[in-house]
Design an enzyme around this catalytic site. Sequence first.
Site, PDB file in Angstrom:
ATOM      1  N   HIS A 138       0.533  -1.219  -0.001  1.00  0.00           N
ATOM      2  CA  HIS A 138      -0.002  -0.059  -0.084  1.00  0.00           C
ATOM      3  C   HIS A 138       1.001   1.320   0.080  1.00  0.00           C
ATOM      4  CE1 HIS A 138       0.101  -0.079   4.711  1.00  0.00           C
ATOM      5  NE2 HIS A 138       0.630   1.479   3.821  1.00  0.00           N
ATOM      6  N   VAL A 167      15.070   6.824  -0.781  1.00  0.00           N
ATOM      7  CA  VAL A 167      14.684   6.091   0.165  1.00  0.00           C
ATOM      8  C   VAL A 167      15.989   6.735   0.592  1.00  0.00           C
ATOM      9  CG1 VAL A 167      15.506   4.124   0.546  1.00  0.00           C
ATOM     10  CG2 VAL A 167      14.106   4.013  -0.757  1.00  0.00           C
ATOM     11  N   ASP A 169      -0.347  -7.539   1.539  1.00  0.00           N
ATOM     12  CA  ASP A 169       0.552  -6.388   1.360  1.00  0.00           C
ATOM     13  C   ASP A 169       1.516  -6.429   1.537  1.00  0.00           C
ATOM     14  OD1 ASP A 169       0.359  -3.447   1.617  1.00  0.00           O
ATOM     15  OD2 ASP A 169      -0.191  -3.537   3.820  1.00  0.00           O
ATOM     16  N   SER A 183       3.323   2.979   8.291  1.00  0.00           N
ATOM     17  CA  SER A 183       3.816   1.415   7.480  1.00  0.00           C
ATOM     18  C   SER A 183       4.845   1.114   6.836  1.00  0.00           C
ATOM     19  CB  SER A 183       2.532   2.447   6.150  1.00  0.00           C
ATOM     20  OG  SER A 183       1.092   2.315   7.270  1.00  0.00           O
TER      21      SER A 183
END
Length: 303
Positions: free
Chosen positions: A106, A119, A157, A258
């Site tokens: 997600h 990143v 996910d 997340s």
Amino acid sequence: MIISKTVRRVSAAGFASAIAAGLMATSAAPAGAAQQPGDAEAMRIIQSVSGAQHAPERDSYIIGGTKTTIKNYPYMAQLFVEVSPGRGSFCGGAVINSRKILTAAHCVSGRNFVTKGVVVTGATRLADGSSLYGGKAFRIKKQWQHPKYNSRTFDNDIAVLTLAAPTNAKTIKVTTSTDKASYRPGTKATAVGWGRTSSTSQAISTYLRRATLPIQADSKCTSPSVWGRSFIKGHMLCVGNKTTGSDRTTVAPCNGDSGGPLVVNGRVVGVTSWGVKNCVQKGLYPVYTKYSTYAKTVAAQLR
């Protein structure tokens, strides 16, 4: 991601429109990413995220955690991506080899990390538009998400980002497809991330935080009074103690966490996925992607 039971039970179209990974921003959108800390393009992308004031409802954080440093968790990565002009997204991730970052689907789905992502590894403090605070920024060469990821149910996910150049950050091992011991109820696991620290503030944490959470039996989450059929046994992992409704007595992940790893005995056993709106709504559990189920699939992306 963190959502409420009521959000999870709306229509597929309404549900999809109600969710988003990471932190929303209002600054101008950049065009690309870079691997050198001082690169202006990378800093603009980071600024598009770090300047945000509001986070969406469906993401993950650590409330009730404690401050830590990258020295203790050197494999932690910060994921920034421009979603659209004026909007950015933030997630966590884990360095599982010098070019591979494990995160949640997600966090990746619908985003273009290859041209608009950055990143950052090696930093305790969350990067912003002015500094990487000792970290290094990298462009992304390739993004992969599980081909059967379902944005409505958050099934499957899991995702992997491939860096364009290797990071020297220390890596963390991932568990195997045959691992059962790590998932025994009562096993202590560690969650790490830069997510929200309060249910009443949308701001994610400036510094890295950690929390110890117990693994729970699937039956705790499949209970009709908790997540019921929304929790998919074998693909999802029930973690933590029941949320209490209070920041003071709840320990759980939240917006911004997340994609971050859940670690048992020095190995990734889960990926932060979803949970309850504002992270503390009483009587529920955070949900993680169960890594062992996807170990062979992810291994193919690490070659």
